[in-house]
Design a protein around this motif. Structure first.
Motif, PDB file in Angstrom:
ATOM      1  N   ALA A  98      -2.280   0.290   8.999  1.00 52.87           N
ATOM      2  CA  ALA A  98      -1.868  -0.865   8.193  1.00 52.87           C
ATOM      3  C   ALA A  98      -2.586  -0.846   6.848  1.00 52.87           C
ATOM      4  O   ALA A  98      -3.793  -0.590   6.793  1.00 52.87           O
ATOM      5  CB  ALA A  98      -2.195  -2.162   8.929  1.00 52.87           C
ATOM      6  N   ASN A 124      -6.980  -2.802   3.503  1.00 52.31           N
ATOM      7  CA  ASN A 124      -7.726  -2.007   4.474  1.00 52.31           C
ATOM      8  C   ASN A 124      -8.294  -0.784   3.768  1.00 52.31           C
ATOM      9  O   ASN A 124      -7.747  -0.349   2.751  1.00 52.31           O
ATOM     10  CB  ASN A 124      -6.783  -1.533   5.589  1.00 52.31           C
ATOM     11  CG  ASN A 124      -6.855  -2.421   6.814  1.00 52.31           C
ATOM     12  OD1 ASN A 124      -7.855  -3.087   7.065  1.00 52.31           O
ATOM     13  ND2 ASN A 124      -5.780  -2.432   7.575  1.00 52.31           N
ATOM     14  N   ASP A 126      -8.640   3.030   2.939  1.00 46.47           N
ATOM     15  CA  ASP A 126      -7.751   4.195   3.103  1.00 46.47           C
ATOM     16  C   ASP A 126      -8.575   5.277   3.789  1.00 46.47           C
ATOM     17  O   ASP A 126      -9.376   5.967   3.160  1.00 46.47           O
ATOM     18  CB  ASP A 126      -7.221   4.661   1.749  1.00 46.47           C
ATOM     19  CG  ASP A 126      -6.134   5.722   1.910  1.00 46.47           C
ATOM     20  OD1 ASP A 126      -6.246   6.554   2.841  1.00 46.47           O
ATOM     21  OD2 ASP A 126      -5.181   5.709   1.122  1.00 46.47           O
ATOM     22  N   ILE A 127      -8.379   5.398   5.090  1.00 48.43           N
ATOM     23  CA  ILE A 127      -9.222   6.294   5.905  1.00 48.43           C
ATOM     24  C   ILE A 127      -9.033   7.738   5.468  1.00 48.43           C
ATOM     25  O   ILE A 127      -9.991   8.483   5.280  1.00 48.43           O
ATOM     26  CB  ILE A 127      -8.888   6.163   7.404  1.00 48.43           C
ATOM     27  CG1 ILE A 127      -8.904   4.696   7.848  1.00 48.43           C
ATOM     28  CG2 ILE A 127      -9.862   6.981   8.241  1.00 48.43           C
ATOM     29  CD1 ILE A 127      -8.321   4.476   9.239  1.00 48.43           C
ATOM     30  N   GLY A 142      -2.312  14.882   6.499  1.00 50.56           N
ATOM     31  CA  GLY A 142      -1.862  13.497   6.418  1.00 50.56           C
ATOM     32  C   GLY A 142      -0.361  13.406   6.570  1.00 50.56           C
ATOM     33  O   GLY A 142       0.353  14.406   6.456  1.00 50.56           O
TER      34      GLY A 142
HETATM   35  O1  C5P Z   1      -0.755   5.917   1.505  1.00 48.29           O
HETATM   36  P1  C5P Z   1      -0.009   6.024   2.787  1.00 48.29           P
HETATM   37  O2  C5P Z   1      -0.301   4.910   3.756  1.00 48.29           O
HETATM   38  O3  C5P Z   1       1.459   6.207   2.668  1.00 48.29           O
HETATM   39  O4  C5P Z   1      -0.564   7.384   3.409  1.00 48.29           O
HETATM   40  C1  C5P Z   1      -0.203   7.792   4.693  1.00 48.29           C
HETATM   41  C2  C5P Z   1      -1.289   8.633   5.281  1.00 48.29           C
HETATM   42  O5  C5P Z   1      -2.562   8.033   5.052  1.00 48.29           O
HETATM   43  C3  C5P Z   1      -1.166   8.771   6.785  1.00 48.29           C
HETATM   44  O6  C5P Z   1      -1.675  10.025   7.162  1.00 48.29           O
HETATM   45  C4  C5P Z   1      -2.023   7.618   7.288  1.00 48.29           C
HETATM   46  O7  C5P Z   1      -2.514   7.897   8.581  1.00 48.29           O
HETATM   47  C5  C5P Z   1      -3.133   7.578   6.255  1.00 48.29           C
HETATM   48  N1  C5P Z   1      -3.668   6.230   5.982  1.00 48.29           N
HETATM   49  C6  C5P Z   1      -5.014   5.974   6.201  1.00 48.29           C
HETATM   50  N2  C5P Z   1      -5.542   4.736   5.906  1.00 48.29           N
HETATM   51  C7  C5P Z   1      -4.766   3.770   5.397  1.00 48.29           C
HETATM   52  C8  C5P Z   1      -3.413   4.021   5.156  1.00 48.29           C
HETATM   53  C9  C5P Z   1      -2.898   5.250   5.471  1.00 48.29           C
HETATM   54  O8  C5P Z   1      -5.721   6.870   6.651  1.00 48.29           O
HETATM   55  N3  C5P Z   1      -5.289   2.583   5.138  1.00 48.29           N
END
Ligand code: C5P
Length: 223
Positions: A98, A124, A126-127, A142
């Motif tokens: 999310a 949140n 961005d992991i 990713g």
């Molecule tokens: O930026 P977006 O959400 O489209 O990127 C998708 C990729 O980033 C996926 O691999 C998702 O697991 C990861 N992601 C993340 N942390 C977030 C949002 C997305 O690691 N808050």
């Protein structure tokens, strides 16, 4: 053995849609089924990897021989990943994390009122971007799930998140993306022409993604 190309290597796979709580009985989530992540965990296991599946809640059965770490929110997924990241050889972020969470989590059930209710969301972490910043030996994969401008957005993610591969997924398609048993994806890698994997089961797509990742990693290591 040539058929066990990930023999003994630590592979982290995330799956499912995170749950972001508002109160003890309610949360925000998305349509991710976890199927692609579970297929990738299975495919990595079949290549001999020590797989840890870090998953938000799904309806799926955990594949045999895979270590399972159940999480709910994006923050919990981040903590579980960072605790295992340093020793991992490959990380596959198939989870639909999310982008926002409720700014506060109520201790008790939020009561009905006659007036409208406004929910405030906060960003949140961005992991994947954070893992990209800290990357050393890990091969980082990713996903990009989009309903429009798929390749443009995916190409941006490849660069901005410093990953080795983006698997781009058109979630508006009738046979691909969320909750389907099949998928059709385009693989993006730095300095490589985009490569489309035609419609196939998520199990087959998972095997193809890993084969491409392993070939790329071999090339990187030879340089
Ligand atoms: O930026 P977006 O959400 O489209 O990127 C998708 C990729 O980033 C996926 O691999 C998702 O697991 C990861 N992601 C993340 N942390 C977030 C949002 C997305 O690691 N808050």
């Amino acid at each position: 053995a040539t058929d066990l190309q990930l023999h003994g290597q630590s592979v982290l796979v995330t799956a499912g849609g995170t749950r972001e709580r508002l109160d003890p009985v309610r949360y925000l989530t998305n349509d991710s089924s976890g199927k692609m992540g579970y297929a990738l965990a299975t495919a990595a296991r079949d290549l001999g990897a020590q797989v840890t599946l870090i998953s938000a809640p799904t309806m799926l059965t955990v594949p045999a021989g895979v270590a399972y770490v159940g999480v709910d929110s994006a923050e919990a997924m981040r903590t579980a990943l960072l605790a295992r990241y340093q020793t991992a050889q490959m990380v596959i972020m198939a989870a639909a994390v999310a982008d926002f969470r409720p700014v506060t989590v109520a201790d008790n059930k939020i009561k009905k009122t006659t007036a409208d209710y406004t929910l405030t969301l906060t960003k949140n972490p961005d992991i994947l971007a954070e893992l990209g910043q800290q990357k050393h030996q890990q091969f980082l994969i990713g996903f990009a799930a989009e309903t429009q401008h798929l390749l443009t957005y995916a190409q941006k993610k490849l660069a901005s998140k410093r990953v080795d591969m983006i698997v781009a997924n058109d979630v508006a398609s009738a046979h691909a993306g969320f909750n389907h048993d099949t998928n059709e994806v385009t693989i993006l890698q730095p300095n490589v022409e985009p490569q489309t994997l035609p419609l196939a089961s998520k199990q087959v797509i998972a095997q193809q993604i890993l084969q491409i990742a392993l070939a790329t990693r071999r090339n990187q290591q030879q340089k």
